[in-house]
Design an enzyme around this catalytic site. Structure first.
Site, PDB file in Angstrom:
ATOM      1  N   ASP A 169       0.276  -1.356   0.253  1.00 32.81           N
ATOM      2  CA  ASP A 169      -0.253   0.456  -0.255  1.00 32.81           C
ATOM      3  C   ASP A 169       1.294   1.051   0.087  1.00 32.81           C
ATOM      4  O   ASP A 169       1.463   1.242   0.797  1.00 32.81           O
ATOM      5  CB  ASP A 169      -0.320   0.362   1.385  1.00 32.81           C
ATOM      6  CG  ASP A 169      -2.079   0.688   1.390  1.00 32.81           C
ATOM      7  OD1 ASP A 169      -2.611   0.665   0.712  1.00 32.81           O
ATOM      8  OD2 ASP A 169      -1.601   1.988   1.571  1.00 32.81           O
ATOM      9  N   GLU A 206       1.195  -0.465  -5.701  1.00 41.13           N
ATOM     10  CA  GLU A 206      -0.021   0.129  -5.334  1.00 41.13           C
ATOM     11  C   GLU A 206       0.287   1.954  -5.046  1.00 41.13           C
ATOM     12  O   GLU A 206       0.243   2.136  -3.752  1.00 41.13           O
ATOM     13  CB  GLU A 206      -1.198  -0.388  -4.259  1.00 41.13           C
ATOM     14  CG  GLU A 206      -2.513   0.608  -4.199  1.00 41.13           C
ATOM     15  CD  GLU A 206      -2.141   1.840  -3.488  1.00 41.13           C
ATOM     16  OE1 GLU A 206      -3.517   2.447  -3.751  1.00 41.13           O
ATOM     17  OE2 GLU A 206      -1.845   1.477  -2.122  1.00 41.13           O
TER      18      GLU A 206
END
Length: 688
Positions: free
Chosen positions: A392, A421
């Site tokens: 993330d 991401e």
């Protein structure tokens, strides 16, 4: 210093070879370079691959890619995991130079015997230079053939044109292809290529929240809802596998903080029963090395992984390096965070957005401590069967941290993959890929027109393919694009076709197959009642029973992907011209290495026959990008990109409907999105 026969701008390389280019086991890619020499002399070029054990392969001849550009290229294939190397060689080609000059002089009667004698000397040199077999042509037969040719060139009893024609015979050309006579040989530097397992490039991902699978509500409203668990979530795995997915991705499964917990639709105050945002990691129950008590235990997680493996599914989890104010790290290691002037710890911000329920790391205070703790966390989850991590917001952490961490994991477990991401600036996304991330989120969601898709995919499948592997998620819990909001189920089908056919790796977030498309508000890309902030149970049984959604269509796409090797790769993507802006046409092609009849049967080995006999696989896709109305166009195909000559015809079988068409270079297409938004053709060449 520049080489005698200069070799320039070698590709694929990353930062001139300082970092490794990327490939996967079995992948074919093009090596290219600019090769020049002074004057008008004929030159040659080739590439040599060296496998991870250091063993060199044969010299693969390179061809000028576009006449007059001095850009040479050849396709090579890597066949095992590990670090490979390649280098390019260039040389002066005296036989090709002689053939050029002799082909002009002898018909004009100029220096006839002198030219033929010089040719004989060159072929005698070529015969003596043959040493070890490169694999395709037997050396003894090659030496005999070249020596016999030299003798024939000296035979004044034969007409000069017959002697010249003998030097141009196909068997001789095949020998020189395998054993070129080379002068002034120059070598480039060795360039590295890291070859990883196929899943690093090819796979279908499905994201879902375990807490929403099996959630229980009290219809009277007297009791708080009961979260689904890893055990109840495991019941969903069979349906996911039936849709053809390879990877199940779970958002964070850790305890969630209560301080500044967000409520439904990102409200700042949570109501009783609101479960909080999974990325606000950490509470009294533990942090990144713990499982939320509502979801179960590590035994439950292990059972989930084991169940996934029964369906040939890999489990990916989120690696989110942030902490809620309640995370144990906040008390144990306050130096890992940023303290503001008033003594408070700074929460995450992306002004004007505020994330009061999350603290970011400060990697400058104790980088060693943070590194070893994160490494411990990653290896803990690896020990529980996780071999894929979706990271993330990696772009908000130092690049050198990721380079070190990923290299550390790769040194012992090269099969472990990391997906970045990072929806951020192109240079940052590229740098994350270069420092070691195996896959990258992309701008695909925001590329919707033919021009946008063509330009972006040409970049991704071209130079960027040396270091960046795209993962085309059609939606995420954060992103519901306007195209999906306004286009209805047809838009969902169109985007699924594009994602699954353009990219070797694609994915969807749960609910896509139900065509969920209600935004939080007009102009927003956030979902109304987003699952990030609340439970979102779905009645999958009722959807299947009532035929709701597009799950069967998604199953068809994944079936097509798995059954066609051409769709496993990225660099083989080619676009074709459709004379209507709403229709896009592209193809992927592999195989078809020529025919044995083009070579001398005496000189061809069984290995060469096996390679040349490889069946081609071609997938041709035409998509109507307009989800609202039918569009028609003439599609003009680049036939060589399909492995065919311009004049050839072929049979096109639609893999979605079974329909069969007879096509050639120019073809009429009409696609009504209400009936079919796309053709996905496989191709069978017409027999001559």
């Amino acid at each position: 210093m520049i080489g005698r026969i200069p070799i320039l701008d070698v590709e694929p390389t990353v930062e001139c070879g300082r970092r490794t280019a990327k490939a996967v086991n079995g992948e074919t890619f093009q090596v290219s370079a600019t090769v020049i020499r002074e004057g008008h002399g004929v030159l040659g070029a080739g590439v040599v691959l060296r496998d991870p054990s250091g063993r060199p392969g044969p010299l693969v001849r390179m061809r000028e890619l576009v006449p007059g550009t001095d850009r040479f290229g050849a396709d090579v294939t890597v066949t095992s995991e590990g670090t490979w190397y390649f280098h390019v060689e260039s040389w002066a080609d005296p036989i090709a130079q002689w053939a050029h000059d002799a082909g002009i002089k002898i018909p004009l009667g100029q220096d006839v015997e002198l030219m033929l004698t010089e040719g004989a000397q060159l072929f005698e040199r070529a015969a003596r230079s043959i040493r070890q077999p490169p694999g395709a042509v037997r050396p003894a037969a090659a030496r005999t053939a070249l020596s016999a040719l030299a003798k024939k060139l000296r035979d004044r009893g034969l007409p000069p044109w017959d002697r010249l024609a003998a030097a141009q015979a196909p068997p001789i050309a095949a020998i020189l292809e395998a054993y070129p006579l080379r002068d002034l040989v120059t070598r480039s530097a060795r360039m590295p290529v890291l070859v990883e397992r196929l899943r690093a490039l090819f796979g279908s991902w499905y994201e879902f929240f375990p807490r929403s699978e099996g959630v229980q509500f009290d219809p009277t409203g007297r009791r708080e809802p009961t979260s689904g668990t890893l055990r109840t979530a495991a019941r969903r795995l069979e349906a996911i596998a039936d849709m053809g997915f390879d990877v199940v991705y779970l958002p964070p499964v850790h305890p969630i903080g209560t301080t500044f917990r967000k409520g439904r639709n990102n409200t700042l105050e949570a109501r009783p029963g609101d479960p909080g945002v999974p990325w606000a990691i950490g509470s009294a129950e533990g942090g990144h090395d713990a499982i939320h008590p509502d979801l179960g235990t590590f035994a439950d997680f292990d059972a989930f992984v084991a169940r996934a493996r029964e369906f040939d599914l890999e489990v990916a989890i989120d690696l989110a390096l942030n902490a809620s104010p309640d995370h144990p790290w906040v008390k144990e290691h306050p130096e890992w965070f940023t303290t503001r002037a008033d003594g408070s710890i700074a929460y995450a911000e992306n002004p004007p957005k505020k994330y009061q329920d999350i603290y970011n790391f400060n990697f400058d205070n104790d980088p060693e401590g943070i590194f070893f703790e994160v490494r411990r966390i990653v290896r803990l989850w690896m020990d529980h069967g996780v071999r894929i991590f979706r990271v993330d917001n990696p772009h908000t952490k130092p690049f050198r941290f990721w380079e070190r961490l990923l290299a550390d994991i790769r040194a012992t477990d090269p099969d472990v993959l990391f997906l970045a991401e990072a929806f951020t600036r192109p240079a940052i996304m590229a740098t994350l890929a270069k420092v070691g991330f195996h896959q990258s989120y992309t701008y695909f969601t925001w590329r919707n027109t033919k021009e946008e898709l063509t330009e972006y995919l040409s970049e991704l499948s071209g130079p960027a393919a040396a270091y960046m592997r795209p993962n085309f998620f059609a939606n995420t819990p954060d992103i519901l694009h306007e195209y999906l909001q306004q286009g209805g189920p047809t838009a969902f089908k169109i985007r699924a076709v594009l994602a699954s056919m353009l990219s070797p790796t694609w994915g969807i977030y749960s609910g896509y197959e139900l065509c969920e498309n209600t935004p939080l508000r007009p102009g927003s890309e956030e979902y109304l009642d987003s699952e990030k902030y609340q439970y979102r149970p779905r009645d999958w049984d009722a959807a299947a029973r009532d035929g709701l959604g597009i799950a069967p269509f998604i199953s068809d796409l994944n079936r097509i992907r798995k059954s066609h090797l051409a769709l496993h790769w990225l660099r083989n993507l080619r676009f074709h011209h459709a004379d209507q802006p709403e229709l896009i046409c592209f193809s992927k092609h592999v195989g078809g290495g020529g025919t044995i009849s083009e070579r001398s049967s005496v000189l061809a080995t069984p290995q060469a026959e096996e390679k040349d006999g490889t069946a081609a696989d071609t997938v041709l896709v035409v998509v109507n990008l307009d989800p609202h109305q039918a569009r028609e166009a003439t599609v003009w195909l680049d036939m060589p990109a399909l492995g065919m000559d311009w004049h050839e015809g072929f049979t096109a079988t639609d893999e979605l409907t079974g329909e069969i068409f007879t096509w050639g270079q120019a073809n009429y297409v009409r696609l009504d999105p209400a009936v079919r938004p796309a053709h996905i053709f496989t191709i069978t060449r017409d027999q001559a």
